[in-house]
Write a protein that holds these residues in place. Structure first.
Motif: not given
Length: 146
Positions: A41-47, A65-69
């Protein structure tokens, strides 16, 4: 590292679909080994590195998780990635991902920690009958100079 296990985060949030489907319920409906879909999801507004996880029924389970994404997203762009639902354990859910083709191998399930039986209750000791008019001196104690 051709295979890895990672947790699914965000399973307590409602989905954005019209029915506001329940992610935790969808996780509970998955069986170990069920294929899941990973979507960048490259257009995700949070990450911008977000990787969404969907069940084989097309319902979102949550996210990596944000650490592994960033690592998983990079590997997905470089090579084929296949993911399966691994298990629910405690309050969380997990997936297993294999890079480079083929299905991931599921590790042996983690056994539930057996619950201890409740401690045996000792029988209450027989209490002597209390007489409110009786005098009960301390057996041992300081002398107060009475």
């Amino acid at each position: 590292m051709d295979e890895l296990t990672t947790s699914i985060v965000g399973i307590d949030f409602p989905n954005e679909d019209a029915s506001k489907s329940n992610r935790r319920m969808e996780c509970m409906m998955c069986a170990p080994g069920d294929l899941v879909e990973l979507r960048l999801e490259p257009t995700n507004p949070f990450d911008a590195n977000a990787v969404a996880i969907f069940s084989d029924r097309g319902t979102q389970l949550g996210y990596v998780s944000a650490e592994r994404a960033p690592l998983i997203g990079k590997r997905m762009r470089e090579d084929e990635a296949t993911a399966v639902f691994q298990a629910m354990h405690g309050n969380g859910a997990y997936i297993r991902i294999r890079f480079g083709g083929g299905l991931p191998t599921l590790p042996d399930p983690v056994p539930d920690i057996p619950k201890r039986p409740p401690p045996r209750q000792a029988r209450p000791a027989q209490r002597p009958v209390y007489d409110p008019h009786a005098f009960y001196p301390d057996e041992e104690g300081p002398e107060f100079g009475a």
